[in-house]
Design a protein around this motif. Sequence first.
Motif, PDB file in Angstrom:
ATOM      1  N   GLU A   1     -55.412-101.238  86.507  1.00 51.08           N
ATOM      2  CA  GLU A   1     -54.341-101.530  85.566  1.00 51.08           C
ATOM      3  C   GLU A   1     -53.047-101.109  86.229  1.00 51.08           C
ATOM      4  O   GLU A   1     -53.038-100.187  87.027  1.00 51.08           O
ATOM      5  N   SER A   2     -51.979-101.793  85.869  1.00 48.25           N
ATOM      6  CA  SER A   2     -50.709-101.383  86.453  1.00 48.25           C
ATOM      7  C   SER A   2     -49.567-101.757  85.527  1.00 48.25           C
ATOM      8  O   SER A   2     -49.491-102.870  85.018  1.00 48.25           O
ATOM      9  N   TYR A   3     -48.712-100.798  85.264  1.00 42.63           N
ATOM     10  CA  TYR A   3     -47.518-101.039  84.463  1.00 42.63           C
ATOM     11  C   TYR A   3     -46.344-100.441  85.211  1.00 42.63           C
ATOM     12  O   TYR A   3     -46.448 -99.351  85.759  1.00 42.63           O
ATOM     13  N   ALA A   4     -45.233-101.150  85.233  1.00 39.14           N
ATOM     14  CA  ALA A   4     -44.066-100.651  85.959  1.00 39.14           C
ATOM     15  C   ALA A   4     -43.547 -99.390  85.285  1.00 39.14           C
ATOM     16  O   ALA A   4     -43.578 -99.263  84.076  1.00 39.14           O
ATOM     17  N   TRP A   5     -43.089 -98.457  86.097  1.00 39.04           N
ATOM     18  CA  TRP A   5     -42.519 -97.243  85.521  1.00 39.04           C
ATOM     19  C   TRP A   5     -41.099 -97.056  86.051  1.00 39.04           C
ATOM     20  O   TRP A   5     -40.135 -97.274  85.329  1.00 39.04           O
ATOM     21  N   ILE A   6     -40.971 -96.662  87.299  1.00 37.94           N
ATOM     22  CA  ILE A   6     -39.629 -96.527  87.872  1.00 37.94           C
ATOM     23  C   ILE A   6     -39.532 -97.545  88.999  1.00 37.94           C
ATOM     24  O   ILE A   6     -39.858 -97.239  90.141  1.00 37.94           O
ATOM     25  N   PRO A   7     -39.097 -98.764  88.681  1.00 41.77           N
ATOM     26  CA  PRO A   7     -39.115 -99.812  89.717  1.00 41.77           C
ATOM     27  C   PRO A   7     -38.284 -99.436  90.939  1.00 41.77           C
ATOM     28  O   PRO A   7     -38.622 -99.824  92.056  1.00 41.77           O
ATOM     29  N   GLN A   8     -37.221 -98.651  90.738  1.00 37.71           N
ATOM     30  CA  GLN A   8     -36.356 -98.319  91.874  1.00 37.71           C
ATOM     31  C   GLN A   8     -37.118 -97.591  92.965  1.00 37.71           C
ATOM     32  O   GLN A   8     -36.783 -97.666  94.141  1.00 37.71           O
ATOM     33  N   TRP A   9     -38.123 -96.823  92.588  1.00 38.70           N
ATOM     34  CA  TRP A   9     -38.872 -96.073  93.581  1.00 38.70           C
ATOM     35  C   TRP A   9     -40.251 -96.672  93.795  1.00 38.70           C
ATOM     36  O   TRP A   9     -41.086 -96.063  94.442  1.00 38.70           O
ATOM     37  N   ASP A  10     -40.485 -97.821  93.191  1.00 32.15           N
ATOM     38  CA  ASP A  10     -41.792 -98.446  93.269  1.00 32.15           C
ATOM     39  C   ASP A  10     -42.884 -97.523  92.723  1.00 32.15           C
ATOM     40  O   ASP A  10     -43.932 -97.330  93.325  1.00 32.15           O
ATOM     41  N   VAL A  11     -42.610 -96.916  91.601  1.00 31.43           N
ATOM     42  CA  VAL A  11     -43.598 -96.078  90.940  1.00 31.43           C
ATOM     43  C   VAL A  11     -44.193 -96.867  89.790  1.00 31.43           C
ATOM     44  O   VAL A  11     -43.458 -97.537  89.062  1.00 31.43           O
ATOM     45  N   HIS A  12     -45.504 -96.824  89.674  1.00 30.92           N
ATOM     46  CA  HIS A  12     -46.160 -97.556  88.596  1.00 30.92           C
ATOM     47  C   HIS A  12     -47.115 -96.647  87.860  1.00 30.92           C
ATOM     48  O   HIS A  12     -47.663 -95.715  88.426  1.00 30.92           O
ATOM     49  N   PHE A  13     -47.301 -96.974  86.583  1.00 36.34           N
ATOM     50  CA  PHE A  13     -48.417 -96.381  85.856  1.00 36.34           C
ATOM     51  C   PHE A  13     -49.625 -97.215  86.231  1.00 36.34           C
ATOM     52  O   PHE A  13     -49.960 -98.167  85.560  1.00 36.34           O
ATOM     53  N   SER A  14     -50.257 -96.897  87.323  1.00 38.45           N
ATOM     54  CA  SER A  14     -51.366 -97.759  87.688  1.00 38.45           C
ATOM     55  C   SER A  14     -52.618 -96.917  87.872  1.00 38.45           C
ATOM     56  O   SER A  14     -52.575 -95.810  88.394  1.00 38.45           O
ATOM     57  N   PHE A  15     -53.712 -97.467  87.390  1.00 43.26           N
ATOM     58  CA  PHE A  15     -54.974 -96.743  87.420  1.00 43.26           C
ATOM     59  C   PHE A  15     -56.050 -97.586  88.076  1.00 43.26           C
ATOM     60  O   PHE A  15     -56.026 -98.802  88.024  1.00 43.26           O
ATOM     61  N   PHE A  16     -57.004 -96.928  88.697  1.00 43.10           N
ATOM     62  CA  PHE A  16     -58.254 -97.566  89.058  1.00 43.10           C
ATOM     63  C   PHE A  16     -59.323 -96.487  89.151  1.00 43.10           C
ATOM     64  O   PHE A  16     -59.013 -95.296  89.145  1.00 43.10           O
ATOM     65  N   VAL A  17     -60.571 -96.887  89.193  1.00 46.16           N
ATOM     66  CA  VAL A  17     -61.623 -95.908  89.441  1.00 46.16           C
ATOM     67  C   VAL A  17     -62.568 -96.439  90.509  1.00 46.16           C
ATOM     68  O   VAL A  17     -62.843 -97.627  90.578  1.00 46.16           O
ATOM     69  N   ASP A  18     -63.029 -95.523  91.339  1.00 47.81           N
ATOM     70  CA  ASP A  18     -64.190 -95.819  92.154  1.00 47.81           C
ATOM     71  C   ASP A  18     -65.301 -94.905  91.634  1.00 47.81           C
ATOM     72  O   ASP A  18     -65.136 -94.195  90.647  1.00 47.81           O
ATOM     73  N   GLY A  19     -66.434 -94.921  92.318  1.00 49.06           N
ATOM     74  CA  GLY A  19     -67.560 -94.144  91.823  1.00 49.06           C
ATOM     75  C   GLY A  19     -67.244 -92.662  91.687  1.00 49.06           C
ATOM     76  O   GLY A  19     -67.679 -92.005  90.743  1.00 49.06           O
ATOM     77  N   ILE A  20     -66.471 -92.145  92.636  1.00 48.30           N
ATOM     78  CA  ILE A  20     -66.185 -90.710  92.611  1.00 48.30           C
ATOM     79  C   ILE A  20     -65.379 -90.354  91.365  1.00 48.30           C
ATOM     80  O   ILE A  20     -65.719 -89.426  90.631  1.00 48.30           O
ATOM     81  N   ALA A  21     -64.320 -91.140  91.134  1.00 52.31           N
ATOM     82  CA  ALA A  21     -63.480 -90.859  89.978  1.00 52.31           C
ATOM     83  C   ALA A  21     -64.270 -91.065  88.688  1.00 52.31           C
ATOM     84  O   ALA A  21     -64.141 -90.294  87.729  1.00 52.31           O
TER      85      ALA A  21
END
Lengths: 503, 511
Positions: free
Chosen positions: B65-85
């Motif tokens: 998932e990804s949602y823009a947060w601070i576009p100026q710094w290319d920061v996103h509210f982005s999530f993913f999971v692999d097996g470990i997470a």
Amino acid sequence: MLVLFGAACASILVEAAVPRDWRFRVQVPLTLISLIVAGGFLVKLATKYADDDGVIQQGTLTAGKAVAIDGPALFLQGALVVLGIIAVLLISERRLETGGAFVAQAAVTAGSQADRRQAKTGGATEVYAMVLFALAGMLLFCAANDLLTMFVALEVFSLPLYLLCALARRRRLLSQEASLKYFLLGAFASAFFLYGVAMIYGFAGRIDFASIHQAVVTSERSKTLLVIGLAMLAIGLLFKIAAVPFHVWTPDVYQGAPTPVTAFMAACTKVAAFGGLIRVLYVAFERSSWDFRPVLGAVAALTMIIGAVLAVTQTDIKRLLAYSSIANAGYLLTGALAMNSDGLRYTMFYLVAYGFTVLAAFGIITLVRDADGEATHLSRWAGLGRRSPLVAAVFTFLMLAFAGIPLTSGFTAKFGVFAAAVGGNMTWLVIVGVVSSMILAFPYLRVVVLMWLSEAGEDTPTVSIPGMFTSIAVAFGVILTLVLGVVPQAALQLAINAGTFLR
Amino acid sequence: MSNFPYLSLLVGLPLVGSAVLAFLPRSQGALAKKLALVWTLVTLGLTVALWVAFKANGARFQLKESYAWIPQWDVHFSFFVDGIALVMIALIGVLVPLVVVASWKTVEKLDGKRSVPAYFALLLALQGLMTGAFASSDVLLFYVFFEAMLVPMYFLIGSYGETPRRQYAAVKFFLYSLVGGLFMLAAVIGLWVYGGHTFNWETLQQADFNTMAERWMFLGFFIAFAIKAPFFPFHTWLPDAGGAAPAPAAALLVAVMDKVGTFGILRYCLSLFPNASKYFAPLAIALSLVGIIYAALLAVGQDNLKRLVAYTSVAHFGFIGIGIFAFTTQSGTGAVLYMLNHGLATGLLFLVVGFLVARRGSASIKDFGGAGKLVPILAGVFFLAGLASLALPGTSPFVSEFLVLIGVFSVYKTVAVIATLGIVLAAGYVLWMYQRTMQGTLNPALKEVPAMNKDIKVRELVVVAPLIALILLLGFYPKPVIDVINPAVKATLIQDLGKSDPAPISTEAKK
């Protein structure tokens, strides 16, 4: 800016013409309205110069090229106006002490009969005229395009501040001492600045920034003049931003001045002084950055470390914040010395973020008081979390912001200046900054510990119920601290849109 | 259903719940308890759904998932999971409801002095922030969660702690973690500047750094994680914090929060700085090894039960450390499995110790003695938790410890041998602790304490039963979890790090 000068003059007339009882009721609206009108003009100017993307690329040089109206100037002036409004709200608080925190005459001998009499009489409204003059001077300082204008602006905003420091209703002696100290050292700094101007004139033959910028390359005169002149200018400016080794006045003045004035100084003076400093560095002396970057870098490093270390040992909350403001000056310098567009943007952003936080923090300090006035000794804050959880929670949040914990403006701001400095090849300064942040986290944390984890003692002061003005001011500061931490996009974009200086 | 925003819900729900609880008046303690339980059960349900939605043989990173947060710094509210997470998030989902139930009694005693709703609000905030740290795919977002989760834990230790030393412990915990965090901040800034002004994990993974920059950034991250995990010599805050925190919070601290450290090493140090990781691996292994032996020795000498358990954790983290830095899939899988199993086992141990301490009113081993005669069932549970902690075959930690040791043995024989010594010591301190508290002659003072005469209650059984069940189940049949973990570990080691497993035995001869 002109609006404010006009308003300041009007304010003096009010002081002379309106009967004493009415002055307060006239002065407050006059001050606030003039600030809001000034803000309106700034917005209008900004929209006028903005291009389609909202970036301010152009501007004008007015008043015989003495004043530059460009993006950074507008941004900083806007910041000053908003911060000024909050500071004025704090100054206008009358519920905490009968007649507000100020007296009318500064020079009455402390403890004399006359002094005691004036401590009892109703509030003084002279402060509004002085605040307006100071703010107008600061606005000019940020926009000055030659060294002489800058000097005039420096004096215009400094002199009222010296006076304001001496007007505390309580602890008169401390207040007067602070004022005297500030005045004497400030006068020295001004003198240095003026000599520096003379030296630069000798080197460049002109004093406007564009000519100096030219002369750094073309002038055939001895570089010594330039270096000495720059050093002297720097002393004057570093004094105003309270950088080591020109910081010694800060704790005493912060402690002695009436707290609303301290808040005003901590927020607005910092913005103005840095506004002037970065303009001088970026516009006039950009080409000799190899000359001053190592030296100023050392100054910045010292400022951060000494400010942080000394903050650890403080037992008075106002002195603690004073040392923290010294350290913050170091972080700001780190950003400014990046000497790239990021450095400019994030330094300005930091100024705004820090200003709101510091205003709110001092606003809270005015609330924690006992019969004897404000209880600023740290031991008195023990157990405040039990007594007044809301105030303690807000103050905790502000402390976390100072410490740069994520989701507060302190983090966003710090990240910006550090990133800019790494980009500007000043990595070593960032490392010093990180180390000093660690040291500095300790005193903030100690305050939090005191408030929450200690039992409330006998002499834990009660928190006064704030009047409307202080409530608004504190709420505004706290909300902005949160907003700039969680959703800083808009403000960042403003800072980025401010573009670059006009030469 | 694959577009369902599981992750942001898992992060957001507890935070919303926390906000709701924070606004409850102090007097509504009973309501807050129930609300917190319902809330965490809903979150658990969502966690189960997440587990089902995750495909073990699917792509490495899922449910993005990804949602823009601070576009100026290319920061996103982005999530993913692999097996470990995924495994770690599942651990949170299981553990937090149990912690909430376990806290009921603890909190009752505090009622009146401290706000009960605030306690649960802090727990829920912690849950949301920890989940966020495991799920974020944006480096700055991870950093934000990493730092922000200090704040609720700080207040849990400082405000709700049990010993007079709670203030000291809270400040020590906060300062240690903050110092680590600032090192990481410096490295994060470095990443941003050298990595092409982005925080996106997947983009950064492609970035090429020069050797020196990579090493410095590795160290920045590694120090932060080593403090968090904690590795020797950065571990000294844990016994203090673990000893002072209320037992349920301590369980959460050791079982989950510290795992952010080892998780971070896998996700950030190894994957982003593969060359530096290889360069520093011997150092990390040495530190882990010292940690195993040193902490085990200290644990033997402890008189305070909670501090003892905290020290055992330091030793166990040493195993996780060598497992990670041996760079074989077996040891890596073992390490991640250990992260889960240690969470279950030590979580259980902390909770049981919490029950005991709550009854006795003291955490000192001297104050017990022969307690097994009074509370036989509780003693049994305690024994079981201890056995799980020393990784007896049949309990789930055994599987993970075994995997780690096999993996390590194939590359570093000596290390594996020395680490085995740690197992012997573990048997020593666990059994000796049990003997001194539960067996032998009955301490006469114990009879005087009325609470000591009551055996395990239904509420407490509800808390420990699921954990025991999981420990035994995973002890005998760890396959479903290993299936999830293994591909992720393989991807980390082989794709990111460029390490292939050593062929059995033969490569060892060249060393």
